[in-house]
Design a protein around this motif. Structure first.
Motif, PDB file in Angstrom:
ATOM      1  N   ALA A  84      -8.964   8.691  -9.281  1.00  0.00           N
ATOM      2  CA  ALA A  84      -9.606   7.703  -8.401  1.00  0.00           C
ATOM      3  C   ALA A  84     -10.790   7.088  -9.113  1.00  0.00           C
ATOM      4  O   ALA A  84     -11.548   7.762  -9.800  1.00  0.00           O
ATOM      5  N   GLN A  85     -10.930   5.780  -8.948  1.00  0.00           N
ATOM      6  CA  GLN A  85     -12.003   5.076  -9.644  1.00  0.00           C
ATOM      7  C   GLN A  85     -13.343   5.202  -8.928  1.00  0.00           C
ATOM      8  O   GLN A  85     -14.387   5.110  -9.533  1.00  0.00           O
ATOM      9  N   SER A  86     -13.302   5.395  -7.610  1.00  0.00           N
ATOM     10  CA  SER A  86     -14.560   5.318  -6.873  1.00  0.00           C
ATOM     11  C   SER A  86     -15.096   6.705  -6.522  1.00  0.00           C
ATOM     12  O   SER A  86     -14.342   7.625  -6.205  1.00  0.00           O
ATOM     13  N   GLY A  87     -16.410   6.837  -6.625  1.00  0.00           N
ATOM     14  CA  GLY A  87     -17.061   8.081  -6.249  1.00  0.00           C
ATOM     15  C   GLY A  87     -16.861   8.389  -4.775  1.00  0.00           C
ATOM     16  O   GLY A  87     -16.749   9.545  -4.391  1.00  0.00           O
ATOM     17  N   ASP A  88     -16.810   7.335  -3.945  1.00  0.00           N
ATOM     18  CA  ASP A  88     -16.573   7.533  -2.516  1.00  0.00           C
ATOM     19  C   ASP A  88     -15.270   8.276  -2.275  1.00  0.00           C
ATOM     20  O   ASP A  88     -15.184   9.182  -1.454  1.00  0.00           O
ATOM     21  N   ALA A  89     -14.236   7.870  -3.003  1.00  0.00           N
ATOM     22  CA  ALA A  89     -12.924   8.489  -2.822  1.00  0.00           C
ATOM     23  C   ALA A  89     -12.993   9.975  -3.173  1.00  0.00           C
ATOM     24  O   ALA A  89     -12.442  10.816  -2.468  1.00  0.00           O
ATOM     25  N   LEU A  90     -13.699  10.293  -4.260  1.00  0.00           N
ATOM     26  CA  LEU A  90     -13.788  11.696  -4.673  1.00  0.00           C
ATOM     27  C   LEU A  90     -14.481  12.535  -3.604  1.00  0.00           C
ATOM     28  O   LEU A  90     -14.164  13.694  -3.411  1.00  0.00           O
ATOM     29  N   GLY A  91     -15.437  11.899  -2.892  1.00  0.00           N
ATOM     30  CA  GLY A  91     -16.109  12.614  -1.810  1.00  0.00           C
ATOM     31  C   GLY A  91     -15.150  13.041  -0.709  1.00  0.00           C
ATOM     32  O   GLY A  91     -15.397  14.026  -0.017  1.00  0.00           O
ATOM     33  N   TYR A  92     -14.049  12.305  -0.545  1.00  0.00           N
ATOM     34  CA  TYR A  92     -13.092  12.612   0.514  1.00  0.00           C
ATOM     35  C   TYR A  92     -12.031  13.631   0.118  1.00  0.00           C
ATOM     36  O   TYR A  92     -11.316  14.153   0.961  1.00  0.00           O
ATOM     37  N   VAL A  93     -11.920  13.889  -1.189  1.00  0.00           N
ATOM     38  CA  VAL A  93     -10.842  14.761  -1.658  1.00  0.00           C
ATOM     39  C   VAL A  93     -10.928  16.139  -1.010  1.00  0.00           C
ATOM     40  O   VAL A  93      -9.934  16.690  -0.527  1.00  0.00           O
ATOM     41  N   SER A 119       1.525  12.055  -0.572  1.00  0.00           N
ATOM     42  CA  SER A 119       1.346  10.596  -0.532  1.00  0.00           C
ATOM     43  C   SER A 119      -0.142  10.240  -0.525  1.00  0.00           C
ATOM     44  O   SER A 119      -0.528   9.172  -1.014  1.00  0.00           O
ATOM     45  N   MET A 120      -0.977  11.142   0.002  1.00  0.00           N
ATOM     46  CA  MET A 120      -2.416  10.879  -0.027  1.00  0.00           C
ATOM     47  C   MET A 120      -2.956  10.966  -1.458  1.00  0.00           C
ATOM     48  O   MET A 120      -3.817  10.187  -1.854  1.00  0.00           O
ATOM     49  N   VAL A 121      -2.460  11.923  -2.258  1.00  0.00           N
ATOM     50  CA  VAL A 121      -2.893  12.019  -3.658  1.00  0.00           C
ATOM     51  C   VAL A 121      -2.534  10.736  -4.393  1.00  0.00           C
ATOM     52  O   VAL A 121      -3.348  10.161  -5.124  1.00  0.00           O
ATOM     53  N   ASP A 122      -1.301  10.266  -4.181  1.00  0.00           N
ATOM     54  CA  ASP A 122      -0.871   9.014  -4.825  1.00  0.00           C
ATOM     55  C   ASP A 122      -1.775   7.864  -4.409  1.00  0.00           C
ATOM     56  O   ASP A 122      -2.174   7.048  -5.236  1.00  0.00           O
ATOM     57  N   ALA A 123      -2.079   7.783  -3.109  1.00  0.00           N
ATOM     58  CA  ALA A 123      -2.877   6.660  -2.607  1.00  0.00           C
ATOM     59  C   ALA A 123      -4.302   6.718  -3.163  1.00  0.00           C
ATOM     60  O   ALA A 123      -4.864   5.693  -3.566  1.00  0.00           O
ATOM     61  N   ILE A 124      -4.883   7.917  -3.225  1.00  0.00           N
ATOM     62  CA  ILE A 124      -6.245   8.056  -3.755  1.00  0.00           C
ATOM     63  C   ILE A 124      -6.267   7.685  -5.239  1.00  0.00           C
ATOM     64  O   ILE A 124      -7.108   6.916  -5.697  1.00  0.00           O
ATOM     65  N   ALA A 125      -5.287   8.221  -5.983  1.00  0.00           N
ATOM     66  CA  ALA A 125      -5.226   7.922  -7.417  1.00  0.00           C
ATOM     67  C   ALA A 125      -4.996   6.427  -7.651  1.00  0.00           C
ATOM     68  O   ALA A 125      -5.456   5.866  -8.638  1.00  0.00           O
ATOM     69  N   GLY A 126      -4.302   5.777  -6.712  1.00  0.00           N
ATOM     70  CA  GLY A 126      -4.010   4.357  -6.844  1.00  0.00           C
ATOM     71  C   GLY A 126      -5.109   3.453  -6.327  1.00  0.00           C
ATOM     72  O   GLY A 126      -4.950   2.234  -6.296  1.00  0.00           O
ATOM     73  N   GLY A 127      -6.228   4.048  -5.871  1.00  0.00           N
ATOM     74  CA  GLY A 127      -7.372   3.239  -5.469  1.00  0.00           C
ATOM     75  C   GLY A 127      -7.298   2.673  -4.053  1.00  0.00           C
ATOM     76  O   GLY A 127      -7.909   1.650  -3.758  1.00  0.00           O
TER      77      GLY A 127
END
Ligand SMILES: [Zn+2]
Length: 248
Positions: A84-93, A119-127
């Protein structure tokens, strides 16, 4: 001792002894397992970078008689939320992983829950837009567990498209015409439309679904009430996310 290979999602890990980790992971075919990753905390461990929560990978493990803990042979990551490119996304992992951990059944498979997590991992990795994804995930998770209230008014059976309320102490929806007053969680028509669309949209199509920041907050509150009711507690990661937002 038979070796099992499985498509798996890492949910969490914790330390064991001097150099090892216990890995809690969800397999597609045999449910949730706890396994020992030998030497995972050593420098240059073969598990380096493979044990982050929500990593999807191929795992090989064997079960030992009369032990709850399995022994990992390897875990080959195929998709990591760290993409994931965004720090926000990593906060949700951690939040996504904690929810899956709470609901993943021990020792028997829940294929639909596994597919939702993957599918959530794919979506997070895909931004994917992360707040929207979180509301989508909560909605589907609660639906798969059979605890999401019907998207129609519990009093008049009418549509919620004009807006709805989840009354205090009740975990269902009434339409804005039947709402008793006296508080509760208000759900705007925009939030209701998001839910209706999310029910039939794949996560890759999230971009096309509208959800304002205000509508996302409404759903976050309603979903938190449902999650807390069914887990009989508040998730630590949910609290951390809220605190992070308030600190901005
Ligand atoms: Zn009504």
């Amino acid at each position: 001792m038979p070796v099992y290979k499985a498509d798996a999602l890492v949910l969490r890990t914790y330390k064991l002894g001097e150099a090892d980790r216990i890995v809690v992971f969800m397999t597609r075919d045999r449910g949730k397992k706890r396994g020992v990753a030998k030497g995972a905390r050593r420098p240059r461990s073969r598990y380096m970078g493979a044990l982050e929560p929500l990593t999807r990978g191929e795992v090989a493990y064997f079960e030992r008689e009369q032990r709850d803990l399995v022994q990992l042979n390897y875990l080959d990551p195929v998709r990591s939320p760290l993409l994931a490119q965004s720090g926000d996304a990593l906060g949700y992992v951690g939040y996504f992983a904690e929810l899956l951990d709470e609901w993943a059944p021990e020792a028997h498979a829940d294929e639909r829950l596994f597919r939702l997590g993957a599918s959530m991992v794919d979506a997070i990795a895909g931004g994917a837009p992360i707040e929207k994804l979180a509301r989508y995930f909560e909605y589907w998770l609660l639906r798969l567990q059979g605890v999401y209230p019907a998207l129609s008014c519990v009093d008049c059976a009418g549509t919620l498209l004009g807006g709805a309320v989840m009354p205090p102490r009740a975990h269902l929806f009434v339409c804005d015409r039947c709402a008793p007053g006296g508080g509760g969680t208000e759900i705007s028509s925009g939030a209701v439309r998001f839910l209706a669309a999310a029910g039939s949209a794949a996560p890759e199509r999230l971009e096309s679904l509208g959800l304002t920041a205000a509508a996302s907050r409404e759903l976050e509150t309603a979903h938190r009430r449902l999650i807390n009711l069914h887990l009989e507690k508040e998730l630590k990661s949910a609290r951390v996310l809220r605190e992070m937002r308030h600190a901005r």
